[in-house]
Structures are given as C-alpha cells and as structure tokens.
Design a protein around this motif. Structure first.
Motif, PDB file in Angstrom:
ATOM      1  N   ALA A  15       9.084 -12.054  -0.825  1.00 21.11           N
ATOM      2  CA  ALA A  15       8.667 -11.401  -2.067  1.00 21.11           C
ATOM      3  C   ALA A  15       9.861 -11.064  -2.957  1.00 21.11           C
ATOM      4  CB  ALA A  15       7.890 -10.127  -1.744  1.00 21.11           C
ATOM      5  N   ASN A  16      11.070 -11.490  -2.531  1.00 19.73           N
ATOM      6  CA  ASN A  16      12.310 -11.244  -3.283  1.00 19.73           C
ATOM      7  C   ASN A  16      12.594  -9.755  -3.492  1.00 19.73           C
ATOM      8  OD1 ASN A  16      13.181 -13.960  -3.689  1.00 19.73           O
ATOM      9  ND2 ASN A  16      11.572 -14.201  -5.224  1.00 19.73           N
ATOM     10  N   LEU A  17      12.336  -8.965  -2.464  1.00 23.37           N
ATOM     11  CA  LEU A  17      12.660  -7.539  -2.506  1.00 23.37           C
ATOM     12  C   LEU A  17      13.987  -7.333  -1.770  1.00 23.37           C
ATOM     13  CD1 LEU A  17       9.127  -6.012  -1.774  1.00 23.37           C
ATOM     14  CD2 LEU A  17      10.353  -5.994  -3.966  1.00 23.37           C
ATOM     15  N   ALA A  57       1.384  -0.839  -1.928  1.00 20.09           N
ATOM     16  CA  ALA A  57       0.041  -0.776  -1.326  1.00 20.09           C
ATOM     17  C   ALA A  57       0.118  -1.002   0.181  1.00 20.09           C
ATOM     18  CB  ALA A  57      -0.877  -1.809  -1.973  1.00 20.09           C
ATOM     19  N   MET A  58       0.908  -1.989   0.578  1.00 19.21           N
ATOM     20  CA  MET A  58       1.068  -2.282   2.004  1.00 19.21           C
ATOM     21  C   MET A  58       1.668  -1.096   2.748  1.00 19.21           C
ATOM     22  SD  MET A  58       3.409  -5.228   3.844  1.00 19.21           S
ATOM     23  CE  MET A  58       2.422  -6.592   3.231  1.00 19.21           C
ATOM     24  N   SER A  59       2.737  -0.535   2.187  1.00 21.34           N
ATOM     25  CA  SER A  59       3.414   0.575   2.850  1.00 21.34           C
ATOM     26  C   SER A  59       2.528   1.814   2.917  1.00 21.34           C
ATOM     27  CB  SER A  59       4.728   0.905   2.129  1.00 21.34           C
ATOM     28  OG  SER A  59       5.484   1.828   2.883  1.00 21.34           O
ATOM     29  N   GLY A 112      16.997   3.633 -10.608  1.00 21.85           N
ATOM     30  CA  GLY A 112      16.015   2.883 -11.389  1.00 21.85           C
ATOM     31  C   GLY A 112      15.342   1.766 -10.627  1.00 21.85           C
ATOM     32  N   ILE A 113      15.355   1.827  -9.296  1.00 22.27           N
ATOM     33  CA  ILE A 113      14.693   0.806  -8.484  1.00 22.27           C
ATOM     34  C   ILE A 113      13.184   1.068  -8.510  1.00 22.27           C
ATOM     35  CG2 ILE A 113      14.460  -0.162  -6.152  1.00 22.27           C
ATOM     36  CD1 ILE A 113      17.382   0.735  -5.657  1.00 22.27           C
ATOM     37  N   ASN A 114      12.412   0.036  -8.794  1.00 18.47           N
ATOM     38  CA  ASN A 114      10.953   0.185  -8.857  1.00 18.47           C
ATOM     39  C   ASN A 114      10.428   0.852  -7.594  1.00 18.47           C
ATOM     40  OD1 ASN A 114      10.855  -1.013 -11.350  1.00 18.47           O
ATOM     41  ND2 ASN A 114      10.098  -2.980 -10.617  1.00 18.47           N
ATOM     42  N   HIS A 115       9.392   1.679  -7.761  1.00 17.31           N
ATOM     43  CA  HIS A 115       8.908   2.517  -6.660  1.00 17.31           C
ATOM     44  C   HIS A 115       8.616   1.733  -5.380  1.00 17.31           C
ATOM     45  CE1 HIS A 115       6.797   5.487  -4.357  1.00 17.31           C
ATOM     46  NE2 HIS A 115       5.677   4.802  -4.418  1.00 17.31           N
ATOM     47  N   GLY A 116       7.780   0.695  -5.471  1.00 11.83           N
ATOM     48  CA  GLY A 116       7.424  -0.063  -4.273  1.00 11.83           C
ATOM     49  C   GLY A 116       8.627  -0.718  -3.628  1.00 11.83           C
ATOM     50  N   HIS A 117       9.558  -1.188  -4.471  1.00  7.24           N
ATOM     51  CA  HIS A 117      10.804  -1.775  -3.962  1.00  7.24           C
ATOM     52  C   HIS A 117      11.611  -0.710  -3.231  1.00  7.24           C
ATOM     53  CE1 HIS A 117      14.574  -4.425  -4.996  1.00  7.24           C
ATOM     54  NE2 HIS A 117      14.453  -4.174  -3.707  1.00  7.24           N
ATOM     55  N   ASN A 169       1.000  -9.999 -14.588  1.00 10.78           N
ATOM     56  CA  ASN A 169       2.123  -9.105 -14.304  1.00 10.78           C
ATOM     57  C   ASN A 169       3.383  -9.905 -13.981  1.00 10.78           C
ATOM     58  OD1 ASN A 169       0.738  -6.737 -14.645  1.00 10.78           O
ATOM     59  ND2 ASN A 169       0.462  -6.311 -12.482  1.00 10.78           N
ATOM     60  N   PRO A 170       4.568  -9.414 -14.374  1.00 11.29           N
ATOM     61  CA  PRO A 170       5.817 -10.075 -13.976  1.00 11.29           C
ATOM     62  C   PRO A 170       5.915 -10.137 -12.449  1.00 11.29           C
ATOM     63  CG  PRO A 170       6.225  -8.412 -15.660  1.00 11.29           C
ATOM     64  CD  PRO A 170       4.803  -8.238 -15.223  1.00 11.29           C
ATOM     65  N   THR A 171       6.547 -11.170 -11.940  1.00 10.25           N
ATOM     66  CA  THR A 171       6.672 -11.355 -10.491  1.00 10.25           C
ATOM     67  C   THR A 171       7.302 -10.143  -9.820  1.00 10.25           C
ATOM     68  OG1 THR A 171       6.873 -13.751 -10.781  1.00 10.25           O
ATOM     69  CG2 THR A 171       7.628 -12.839  -8.686  1.00 10.25           C
ATOM     70  N   LYS A 172       8.329  -9.589 -10.442  1.00 10.09           N
ATOM     71  CA  LYS A 172       9.016  -8.421  -9.882  1.00 10.09           C
ATOM     72  C   LYS A 172       8.058  -7.243  -9.722  1.00 10.09           C
ATOM     73  CE  LYS A 172      13.113  -5.535 -10.666  1.00 10.09           C
ATOM     74  NZ  LYS A 172      14.261  -5.278 -11.583  1.00 10.09           N
ATOM     75  N   LEU A 173       7.180  -7.056 -10.694  1.00 12.50           N
ATOM     76  CA  LEU A 173       6.213  -5.958 -10.645  1.00 12.50           C
ATOM     77  C   LEU A 173       5.162  -6.208  -9.579  1.00 12.50           C
ATOM     78  CD1 LEU A 173       5.110  -3.326 -11.779  1.00 12.50           C
ATOM     79  CD2 LEU A 173       3.929  -4.637 -13.549  1.00 12.50           C
ATOM     80  N   LYS A 174       4.715  -7.450  -9.459  1.00  7.44           N
ATOM     81  CA  LYS A 174       3.721  -7.783  -8.423  1.00  7.44           C
ATOM     82  C   LYS A 174       4.307  -7.548  -7.036  1.00  7.44           C
ATOM     83  CE  LYS A 174       2.460 -12.045  -9.640  1.00  7.44           C
ATOM     84  NZ  LYS A 174       2.951 -12.441 -10.973  1.00  7.44           N
ATOM     85  N   SER A 175       5.585  -7.947  -6.852  1.00 11.96           N
ATOM     86  CA  SER A 175       6.244  -7.751  -5.559  1.00 11.96           C
ATOM     87  C   SER A 175       6.340  -6.276  -5.202  1.00 11.96           C
ATOM     88  CB  SER A 175       7.656  -8.350  -5.587  1.00 11.96           C
ATOM     89  OG  SER A 175       7.615  -9.741  -5.778  1.00 11.96           O
ATOM     90  N   SER A 176       6.802  -5.481  -6.155  1.00 10.84           N
ATOM     91  CA  SER A 176       7.024  -4.059  -5.913  1.00 10.84           C
ATOM     92  C   SER A 176       5.716  -3.310  -5.696  1.00 10.84           C
ATOM     93  CB  SER A 176       7.781  -3.448  -7.095  1.00 10.84           C
ATOM     94  OG  SER A 176       7.930  -2.054  -6.930  1.00 10.84           O
ATOM     95  N   SER A 177       4.762  -3.495  -6.594  1.00 13.54           N
ATOM     96  CA  SER A 177       3.505  -2.746  -6.493  1.00 13.54           C
ATOM     97  C   SER A 177       2.707  -3.168  -5.272  1.00 13.54           C
ATOM     98  CB  SER A 177       2.668  -2.928  -7.766  1.00 13.54           C
ATOM     99  OG  SER A 177       2.368  -4.286  -8.001  1.00 13.54           O
TER     100      SER A 177
END
Length: 346
Positions: free
Chosen positions: A298-300, A159-161, A237-242, A147-155
């Motif tokens: 995580a660069n969020l 899960a954490m939240s 358009g901000i990724n959900h987890g982000h 997975n792209p780093t951005k997707l791993k960070s967001s998803s």
C-alpha cells in the motif's frame, strides 16, 4: 461543512447541486489537515450566525469531527469547552441542528461514532457524547472512488487497524467483536485492490468496512497504535492512518509476548486466534509479517528516517502528544519505557 478540494474531487458538489434551488446554502471550507481548536471556533461562530435547519458534513474524519462538535457546542462556552476537552469531560449541550454525514474516505467510520477528535496546541483530545452521533449518514461509493492513492492507503489502513485494535481492547464485548470481524473480512478482501485498482464494488466494500470498524470502536475504543499515532500527525503532518501503521504490528507483538500480564476479562489468546484466522496465518510472527507486507504493497513507509522523523530530537514532544486515554484501553499495561523501545524498533 467540507474541504474545498475534497468537495469537488469527490463529486460532492454535484450532490449539493441537487438540493432545491430555493434553499439557502452556505459553505464552511476547512483548511487544517486535522481538526484543531482555532478552526473549530470559526465553524461554531459560522453556525451560530446562520442558525441552519440542516448541517451536511461532506468529507473525511476531520470534517465529520468538526461538524459533530460544532453542532453541540455554544460559542459562549468555547473557552470552557477547551478546558473540558482537555479533561475529557463531555459537553452537555443540546444539538443545534439535524446533522447528515457523507464520508468521502473509507477509514474512520466517524459517521457512526459518539466521539470526536480535536487538537489543542498540537495535542490531541477527545470529546465523547451520544449527542455527537450524526442523525443520518449515507455511504456513497462514488464519493471515494477518485480519492488519491495516498489517501486510500492511509484511510483504508485506519479502518483495518481500528478493527484489529477493537478486538484486543479492554472495553470490547461480543457486539464489538462481531463488527470488528465483519470489518476485517471486508478489508482483507478489498483494501489493496481498492488502493491499486478501485472499482465501485471494492469502494463500496471499503466504505462498509470503515463503517463497521467505526461501530466496533464506538463500543471498545482504540488502543496503543492509535494512542501513539497522534503526535506523528500533529508534529510531522503524517496522515492519520499512515501514522497508525507505524507501530501496529509492533504493539501486536508486544501484547502477544506479554499476554500473561493482560488485564482483559476475555481470553486474549483466543482473540489472537481470531486474528490469525482472519489474516490466514498460523502465528504472531506470520501476522506481523503479513501486516508489514500489506503496508509495503500500500506504499505506507514505516522507516522513520525516510519520513523525516528524528526520534532522538523529538522524543519528549512525541511522548507528550500521546493519548493516554487510549493507551489505557490496551490489554497489557504500557509505560513510557515500553513506548520508547517500540518506537526505536520501528
């Protein structure tokens, strides 16, 4: 049911290629970044035409939610469905087919939840029914490894939240607490390593963490951070987890400071003690600092200006897009004024 990019990048296409060559395989590739009603209708029509023996959903939360809803909704009732979704009424229709879920992100745990998200005119609504639960799911770490780093960070942050919110939700119980705690133990040990240096082990552990967080919120549902996140996804358009990460520690602080107003049947102070222990901190200030540090590593980005979010110009749209059902699960009652103050503090 899948996304064209995620299918090939995750290696899901290789799994499909293992299916008996005599089988007739058809693909529906989603195009929208989040599940929305227009594309859902296309999928419903596609399934109605094919009448498949088996539906395989390979993707993130949006793909899984599409497949879950389309598997129980008849195209003849789509217009009625729109009205029902808007009123949070469960569609009472039988499943069309056996559904297998293969998550390609470690975040939503949608493979274990009896609810699904759909956007209508950029407003987020929920469908809830036991019929939405996939018949089978498989957690395959190879599908998330690249997975792209951005997707791993967001998803991963999602899960954490979810697990954190589940611990504080008014609907939480002893079972959801167990799931949430197990999820956070795995997330705290693996999330940042998974983002920066993914291995098959930490990928596997993050899939389990997401799955457990899904099981937790399937019981408790999410709270204010999730409720407020949706317009930032639909409008900007901000990724959900982000999007969830934008307010998590702010609502944690709000709930803690207003603990005396809690409507929870459980002891909210004790739930915060659980969080302090899990994150290895001593107090609420340290917890919020720890979460901000995790976001940074995580660069969020959580600076609204850097994200192109103008609160002054779009506050009405943001407030309109907030999921009020999820706000009601928050242990402390929140009103519009509170939300504005929290957003402007971000």
């Amino acid at each position: 049911v899948t996304g064209k990019n995620s299918l090939y990048k995750s290696g899901g296409d290789r799994l499909i290629s293992l299916i008996n060559k005599k089988k007739n395989i058809n693909f529906f590739f989603k195009k929208s970044n989040f599940p929305e009603i227009v594309e859902l209708k296309k999928l419903v029509l596609f399934i109605e035409k094919l009448k498949p023996d088996l539906i395989i959903a390979i993707g993130g939360g949006a793909v899984l939610d599409y497949a879950k809803i389309a598997n129980i909704v008849d195209i003849k009732n789509v217009q009625t469905l729109e009205k029902k979704i808007a009123k949070y009424i469960t569609p009472g229709i039988k499943k069309k087919s056996v559904l297998i879920a293969l998550p390609t992100t470690a975040g939503s745990g949608a493979e274990t939840t009896s609810n699904a998200v759909i956007y209508i005119n950029k407003l987020k609504y929920s469908v809830e029914s036991q019929l939405l639960l996939p018949d089978y799911f498989f957690l395959i770490n190879q599908l998330i490894f690249k997975n792209p780093t951005k997707l791993k960070s967001s998803s991963g942050f999602d899960a954490m939240s979810q697990a954190i919110e589940s611990l504080l939700s008014l609907k939480s119980n002893s079972k959801s607490v167990i799931y949430a705690k197990k999820s956070l133990i795995l997330t705290n040990k693996n999330y940042l390593n998974f983002v920066k240096k993914p291995t098959f082990l930490n990928s596997n552990n993050m899939l389990l963490a997401a799955n457990l967080s899904g099981k937790a919120i399937n019981i408790s549902k999410t709270t204010a951070p999730h409720a407020v996140s949706y317009p930032f996804t639909s409008i900007y358009g901000i990724n959900h987890g982000h999007a969830v990460s934008l307010t998590l520690e702010k609502f944690l602080m709000f709930n803690f400071r207003n603990m005396h107003l809690s409507k929870s049947e459980f002891n909210l102070k004790n739930r915060y003690k659980v969080l302090f222990n899990l994150f290895k901190v001593k107090n609420i200030n340290d917890l919020c600092k720890k979460i901000k540090k995790i976001k940074k590593e995580a660069n969020l980005e959580d600076d609204f200006k850097k994200l192109g979010v103008n609160l002054d110009n779009n506050m009405d749209r943001i407030l309109e897009g907030i999921n009020l059902l999820r706000v009601k699960n928050n242990p402390v009652q929140i009103n519009e004024k509170d939300i504005k103050e929290i957003l402007y503090k971000s």
